[in-house]
Motif scaffolding. Sequence first.
Motif, PDB file in Angstrom:
ATOM      1  N   SER A 179       8.282 -11.808 -12.392  1.00 44.85           N
ATOM      2  CA  SER A 179       6.912 -11.522 -12.833  1.00 44.85           C
ATOM      3  C   SER A 179       6.258 -12.777 -13.385  1.00 44.85           C
ATOM      4  O   SER A 179       5.101 -13.104 -13.058  1.00 44.85           O
ATOM      5  CB  SER A 179       6.923 -10.424 -13.904  1.00 44.85           C
ATOM      6  N   LEU A 180       6.984 -13.496 -14.217  1.00 44.97           N
ATOM      7  CA  LEU A 180       6.448 -14.699 -14.847  1.00 44.97           C
ATOM      8  C   LEU A 180       6.129 -15.768 -13.797  1.00 44.97           C
ATOM      9  O   LEU A 180       5.065 -16.402 -13.840  1.00 44.97           O
ATOM     10  CB  LEU A 180       7.441 -15.233 -15.871  1.00 44.97           C
ATOM     11  N   ILE A 181       7.027 -15.953 -12.846  1.00 45.78           N
ATOM     12  CA  ILE A 181       6.815 -16.955 -11.800  1.00 45.78           C
ATOM     13  C   ILE A 181       5.566 -16.630 -10.980  1.00 45.78           C
ATOM     14  O   ILE A 181       4.707 -17.497 -10.738  1.00 45.78           O
ATOM     15  CB  ILE A 181       8.050 -17.046 -10.876  1.00 45.78           C
ATOM     16  N   LEU A 182       5.433 -15.381 -10.546  1.00 47.77           N
ATOM     17  CA  LEU A 182       4.299 -14.992  -9.711  1.00 47.77           C
ATOM     18  C   LEU A 182       2.984 -15.049 -10.482  1.00 47.77           C
ATOM     19  O   LEU A 182       1.949 -15.479  -9.938  1.00 47.77           O
ATOM     20  CB  LEU A 182       4.517 -13.591  -9.144  1.00 47.77           C
ATOM     21  N   MET A 183       3.013 -14.618 -11.742  1.00 46.97           N
ATOM     22  CA  MET A 183       1.779 -14.637 -12.531  1.00 46.97           C
ATOM     23  C   MET A 183       1.303 -16.068 -12.768  1.00 46.97           C
ATOM     24  O   MET A 183       0.102 -16.359 -12.692  1.00 46.97           O
ATOM     25  CB  MET A 183       2.003 -13.898 -13.853  1.00 46.97           C
ATOM     26  N   GLY A 212       2.337  -4.817 -10.026  1.00 49.67           N
ATOM     27  CA  GLY A 212       3.391  -5.671 -10.560  1.00 49.67           C
ATOM     28  C   GLY A 212       4.713  -5.466  -9.868  1.00 49.67           C
ATOM     29  O   GLY A 212       4.782  -5.224  -8.658  1.00 49.67           O
ATOM     30  N   LEU A 213       5.781  -5.551 -10.675  1.00 48.00           N
ATOM     31  CA  LEU A 213       7.138  -5.454 -10.140  1.00 48.00           C
ATOM     32  C   LEU A 213       7.952  -4.446 -10.942  1.00 48.00           C
ATOM     33  O   LEU A 213       7.869  -4.419 -12.172  1.00 48.00           O
ATOM     34  CB  LEU A 213       7.839  -6.819 -10.202  1.00 48.00           C
ATOM     35  N   ALA A 231       1.144 -10.226  -5.404  1.00 45.19           N
ATOM     36  CA  ALA A 231       0.401 -11.475  -5.208  1.00 45.19           C
ATOM     37  C   ALA A 231      -0.983 -11.195  -4.622  1.00 45.19           C
ATOM     38  O   ALA A 231      -1.991 -11.780  -5.060  1.00 45.19           O
ATOM     39  CB  ALA A 231       1.186 -12.412  -4.307  1.00 45.19           C
ATOM     40  N   LYS A 232      -1.054 -10.317  -3.639  1.00 48.81           N
ATOM     41  CA  LYS A 232      -2.343  -9.985  -3.028  1.00 48.81           C
ATOM     42  C   LYS A 232      -3.301  -9.383  -4.051  1.00 48.81           C
ATOM     43  O   LYS A 232      -4.500  -9.708  -4.065  1.00 48.81           O
ATOM     44  CB  LYS A 232      -2.131  -9.001  -1.873  1.00 48.81           C
ATOM     45  N   GLN A 233      -2.776  -8.521  -4.916  1.00 53.01           N
ATOM     46  CA  GLN A 233      -3.643  -7.865  -5.890  1.00 53.01           C
ATOM     47  C   GLN A 233      -4.115  -8.828  -6.976  1.00 53.01           C
ATOM     48  O   GLN A 233      -5.257  -8.740  -7.452  1.00 53.01           O
ATOM     49  CB  GLN A 233      -2.913  -6.661  -6.498  1.00 53.01           C
ATOM     50  N   HIS A 278       5.890   0.975  -7.247  1.00 53.36           N
ATOM     51  CA  HIS A 278       6.629   2.034  -6.546  1.00 53.36           C
ATOM     52  C   HIS A 278       6.035   2.313  -5.169  1.00 53.36           C
ATOM     53  O   HIS A 278       6.752   2.734  -4.254  1.00 53.36           O
ATOM     54  CB  HIS A 278       6.602   3.326  -7.368  1.00 53.36           C
ATOM     55  N   GLU A 279       4.720   2.103  -5.030  1.00 55.22           N
ATOM     56  CA  GLU A 279       4.040   2.416  -3.776  1.00 55.22           C
ATOM     57  C   GLU A 279       3.658   1.158  -2.999  1.00 55.22           C
ATOM     58  O   GLU A 279       2.806   1.211  -2.113  1.00 55.22           O
ATOM     59  CB  GLU A 279       2.798   3.271  -4.041  1.00 55.22           C
ATOM     60  N   ALA A 280       4.272   0.040  -3.322  1.00 48.63           N
ATOM     61  CA  ALA A 280       3.938  -1.201  -2.629  1.00 48.63           C
ATOM     62  C   ALA A 280       4.102  -1.081  -1.112  1.00 48.63           C
ATOM     63  O   ALA A 280       3.351  -1.684  -0.334  1.00 48.63           O
ATOM     64  CB  ALA A 280       4.813  -2.342  -3.162  1.00 48.63           C
ATOM     65  N   SER A 281       5.061  -0.279  -0.672  1.00 50.94           N
ATOM     66  CA  SER A 281       5.304  -0.102   0.762  1.00 50.94           C
ATOM     67  C   SER A 281       4.139   0.599   1.459  1.00 50.94           C
ATOM     68  O   SER A 281       4.029   0.550   2.695  1.00 50.94           O
ATOM     69  CB  SER A 281       6.593   0.689   0.988  1.00 50.94           C
ATOM     70  N   GLN A 282       3.284   1.263   0.674  1.00 51.32           N
ATOM     71  CA  GLN A 282       2.158   1.982   1.263  1.00 51.32           C
ATOM     72  C   GLN A 282       0.896   1.123   1.362  1.00 51.32           C
ATOM     73  O   GLN A 282      -0.139   1.586   1.840  1.00 51.32           O
ATOM     74  CB  GLN A 282       1.865   3.244   0.439  1.00 51.32           C
ATOM     75  N   TRP A 283       0.992  -0.126   0.896  1.00 53.14           N
ATOM     76  CA  TRP A 283      -0.159  -1.010   0.983  1.00 53.14           C
ATOM     77  C   TRP A 283      -0.485  -1.318   2.443  1.00 53.14           C
ATOM     78  O   TRP A 283       0.388  -1.677   3.230  1.00 53.14           O
ATOM     79  CB  TRP A 283       0.133  -2.306   0.239  1.00 53.14           C
ATOM     80  N   ASN A 284      -1.747  -1.122   2.805  1.00 48.73           N
ATOM     81  CA  ASN A 284      -2.215  -1.469   4.148  1.00 48.73           C
ATOM     82  C   ASN A 284      -3.711  -1.773   4.065  1.00 48.73           C
ATOM     83  O   ASN A 284      -4.303  -1.732   2.969  1.00 48.73           O
ATOM     84  CB  ASN A 284      -1.929  -0.330   5.148  1.00 48.73           C
ATOM     85  N   ASP A 285      -4.318  -2.069   5.191  1.00 53.37           N
ATOM     86  CA  ASP A 285      -5.735  -2.441   5.191  1.00 53.37           C
ATOM     87  C   ASP A 285      -6.620  -1.311   4.669  1.00 53.37           C
ATOM     88  O   ASP A 285      -7.599  -1.552   3.948  1.00 53.37           O
ATOM     89  CB  ASP A 285      -6.177  -2.822   6.604  1.00 53.37           C
ATOM     90  N   GLU A 286      -6.278  -0.070   5.024  1.00 48.22           N
ATOM     91  CA  GLU A 286      -7.085   1.070   4.597  1.00 48.22           C
ATOM     92  C   GLU A 286      -7.037   1.240   3.075  1.00 48.22           C
ATOM     93  O   GLU A 286      -8.074   1.438   2.422  1.00 48.22           O
ATOM     94  CB  GLU A 286      -6.598   2.350   5.277  1.00 48.22           C
ATOM     95  N   VAL A 287      -5.834   1.148   2.499  1.00 51.62           N
ATOM     96  CA  VAL A 287      -5.683   1.268   1.044  1.00 51.62           C
ATOM     97  C   VAL A 287      -6.414   0.127   0.346  1.00 51.62           C
ATOM     98  O   VAL A 287      -7.124   0.330  -0.654  1.00 51.62           O
ATOM     99  CB  VAL A 287      -4.187   1.274   0.657  1.00 51.62           C
ATOM    100  N   GLU A 288      -6.252  -1.060   0.865  1.00 55.72           N
ATOM    101  CA  GLU A 288      -6.908  -2.235   0.285  1.00 55.72           C
ATOM    102  C   GLU A 288      -8.425  -2.068   0.264  1.00 55.72           C
ATOM    103  O   GLU A 288      -9.077  -2.305  -0.767  1.00 55.72           O
ATOM    104  CB  GLU A 288      -6.526  -3.470   1.084  1.00 55.72           C
TER     105      GLU A 288
END
Length: 285
Positions: free
Chosen positions: A189-193, A147-148, A165-167, A118-128
């Motif tokens: 999900s299956l493809i990415l995992m 996940g998705l 994917a990054k996580q 739900h918060e994937a859009s908030q991912w940035n360098d600071e959060v990472e």
Amino acid sequence: VIIGMEQKVPPKFAYVPKEKRSNESKSKKDQSKGLTKTETKVKKVDLPTGFPFIDSHVHMDFVMDKYRIKDYQTLRKEKFTTDFYACVNVFCFTSTFADMERLMKEDSIFMSWGIHPHEASQWNDEVEQRILKNMEHPKSIAWGECGLDFFKEQSPRDVQKEVFAKQMKHAVRLNKPLVVHSRDAEEDSLILMKEHLPSDWRIHLHCFTGSTAFAKSLMEHFPNLFIGFTGVITFKSSQPIRNVVKTVPIERILLETDGPFMAPEPFRGDPAHCGMIPIIASMIA
């Protein structure tokens, strides 16, 4: 395990869930005053004892807020059964990261860190970097949940995939088990995992509500993948999920509340908490 017998039960479980109160009351006419008195029938749940348990996925900070209890030990004393042993508190919303300080000191709480789809859009360098820093704590035992989620789709699908994917890459690099959220996104999900995780990776597929085919595909490809079931399996509408439970070997099942969400029957509508794990276990049994 017997549920609903008229035996003595711990006071913390002898109460009426909010949505049940109107349906489980009896009215008696007071002839002298012409008034109606209400007798409440208390919903009782008998739970097994003597079996220490772990809640493998809970948002304790949210649970405490829902019950308006600021002290964890007070919550544990008032709500959990005496057989509660430990839990994994999942930090996956940036707004709750600060709660680490009040929870990490508790012996019975371990932690997992990630960004919810739900918060994937908030991912940035600071959060990472903040997650990476928190993962250095000795009680940080897993990465996620991540996940998705194509059901609510609160972040664009392509962003969810990229951040997932990054996580996964971080989890592998740090040698941490991965906590996965997948809702209405089985194929992706299956493809990415398969693409980003070694086949022997340790995975907790949390709050499973998917298909039998999805569960089987994941278990076949990832022999160290475990499937978590929540109070959802007690809902009347959840027969398809109960059918999935029958296909999962017991040694690959994890018990979780995902508290405060999705409390099991007969407490549906109230905040879920770790003390409800035995109810979920009894349904699986």
